[in-house]
Write an enzyme that holds these catalytic residues in place. Structure first.
Site, PDB file in Angstrom:
ATOM      1  N   ASP A  29       0.843  -1.192   0.000  1.00 45.38           N
ATOM      2  CA  ASP A  29       0.000   0.000   0.000  1.00 45.38           C
ATOM      3  C   ASP A  29       0.882   1.247   0.000  1.00 45.38           C
ATOM      4  OD1 ASP A  29      -3.222   0.530   0.930  1.00 45.38           O
ATOM      5  OD2 ASP A  29      -1.826   2.209   1.091  1.00 45.38           O
ATOM      6  N   ILE A  30       0.490   2.218  -0.832  1.00 45.83           N
ATOM      7  CA  ILE A  30       1.299   3.432  -0.995  1.00 45.83           C
ATOM      8  C   ILE A  30       1.247   4.321   0.254  1.00 45.83           C
ATOM      9  CG2 ILE A  30      -0.468   4.979  -1.965  1.00 45.83           C
ATOM     10  CD1 ILE A  30       1.539   5.660  -4.183  1.00 45.83           C
ATOM     11  N   ASN A  85     -13.011  -3.051   2.511  1.00 48.02           N
ATOM     12  CA  ASN A  85     -13.940  -1.933   2.617  1.00 48.02           C
ATOM     13  C   ASN A  85     -14.952  -2.003   1.479  1.00 48.02           C
ATOM     14  OD1 ASN A  85     -12.796  -0.736   4.925  1.00 48.02           O
ATOM     15  ND2 ASN A  85     -11.188   0.214   3.697  1.00 48.02           N
ATOM     16  N   GLY A  91     -15.586   3.740   3.727  1.00 50.57           N
ATOM     17  CA  GLY A  91     -14.471   4.547   3.223  1.00 50.57           C
ATOM     18  C   GLY A  91     -13.770   3.955   2.020  1.00 50.57           C
ATOM     19  N   GLN A  92     -14.469   3.099   1.273  1.00 51.10           N
ATOM     20  CA  GLN A  92     -13.831   2.540   0.068  1.00 51.10           C
ATOM     21  C   GLN A  92     -13.482   3.674  -0.880  1.00 51.10           C
ATOM     22  OE1 GLN A  92     -16.174  -0.382  -2.068  1.00 51.10           O
ATOM     23  NE2 GLN A  92     -14.440  -1.011  -3.337  1.00 51.10           N
ATOM     24  N   SER A  93     -12.217   3.727  -1.268  1.00 48.96           N
ATOM     25  CA  SER A  93     -11.771   4.833  -2.125  1.00 48.96           C
ATOM     26  C   SER A  93     -11.300   4.359  -3.492  1.00 48.96           C
ATOM     27  CB  SER A  93     -10.644   5.611  -1.434  1.00 48.96           C
ATOM     28  OG  SER A  93      -9.530   4.769  -1.211  1.00 48.96           O
ATOM     29  N   HIS A  98     -10.500  -5.137  -3.169  1.00 45.73           N
ATOM     30  CA  HIS A  98      -9.159  -5.516  -2.707  1.00 45.73           C
ATOM     31  C   HIS A  98      -9.220  -5.862  -1.229  1.00 45.73           C
ATOM     32  CE1 HIS A  98      -9.818  -1.196  -2.448  1.00 45.73           C
ATOM     33  NE2 HIS A  98      -9.100  -1.213  -1.340  1.00 45.73           N
ATOM     34  N   HIS A 100      -7.204  -5.599   2.198  1.00 46.16           N
ATOM     35  CA  HIS A 100      -6.073  -5.029   2.940  1.00 46.16           C
ATOM     36  C   HIS A 100      -5.479  -6.123   3.821  1.00 46.16           C
ATOM     37  CE1 HIS A 100      -6.957  -0.690   2.184  1.00 46.16           C
ATOM     38  NE2 HIS A 100      -8.190  -1.142   2.046  1.00 46.16           N
TER      39      HIS A 100
END
Ligand code: AMP
Ligand code: ZN
Length: 112
Positions: A29-30, A85, A91-93, A98, A100
């Protein structure tokens, strides 16, 4: 389709890929939210569990089988947390489903 994870899958934008096969990939994750934070991304593009085709579901099942098999490689000893999410309240962006993978430390349990 303007999807960041599809672009990563196609190699159009860079990522730190730690695993890949024909059904999924795992990237770092970035913007990590734990000492270790990976994203396990099925190759098919779908946003929600409620939208899954049978093939999408098979890819997701493959993700869940593969994550524990990679525990050593990913440094998941001591335990890990998986989060998916789904939608606005969660808060799925990124609208490509995917998982986490959070690890590397003790975690609180406070989803708020
Ligand atoms: P979510 O909010 O559940 O949709 O999670 C999206 C995750 O994708 C967030 O943790 C972001 O930090 C992560 N993310 C966004 N863009 C990238 C990228 N280019 N490479 C790696 N992770 C990313
Ligand atoms: Zn996508």
């Amino acid at each position: 389709m303007d999807c960041i994870f599809c672009k990563i899958r196609k190699g159009e934008i860079p990522s730190e890929k730690v695993y890949e096969d024909d059904k999924m990939m795992i990237i770092k994750d970035i913007d990590p939210k734990a000492k270790k934070h990976y994203l396990c991304i099925p190759k098919n593009h779908f946003k929600l569990l409620s939208e899954m085709t049978e093939e999408d579901a098979a890819q997701l099942a493959h993700c869940f089988k593969t994550i524990p098999a990679l525990a050593d490689k990913l440094g998941l000893d001591g335990g890990y947390r998986l989060i998916i999410n789904q939608g606005d309240n969660a808060g799925q962006s990124v609208f490509h489903l995917h998982i986490h993978i959070l690890a590397g430390q003790k975690m609180e349990w406070n989803p708020a």
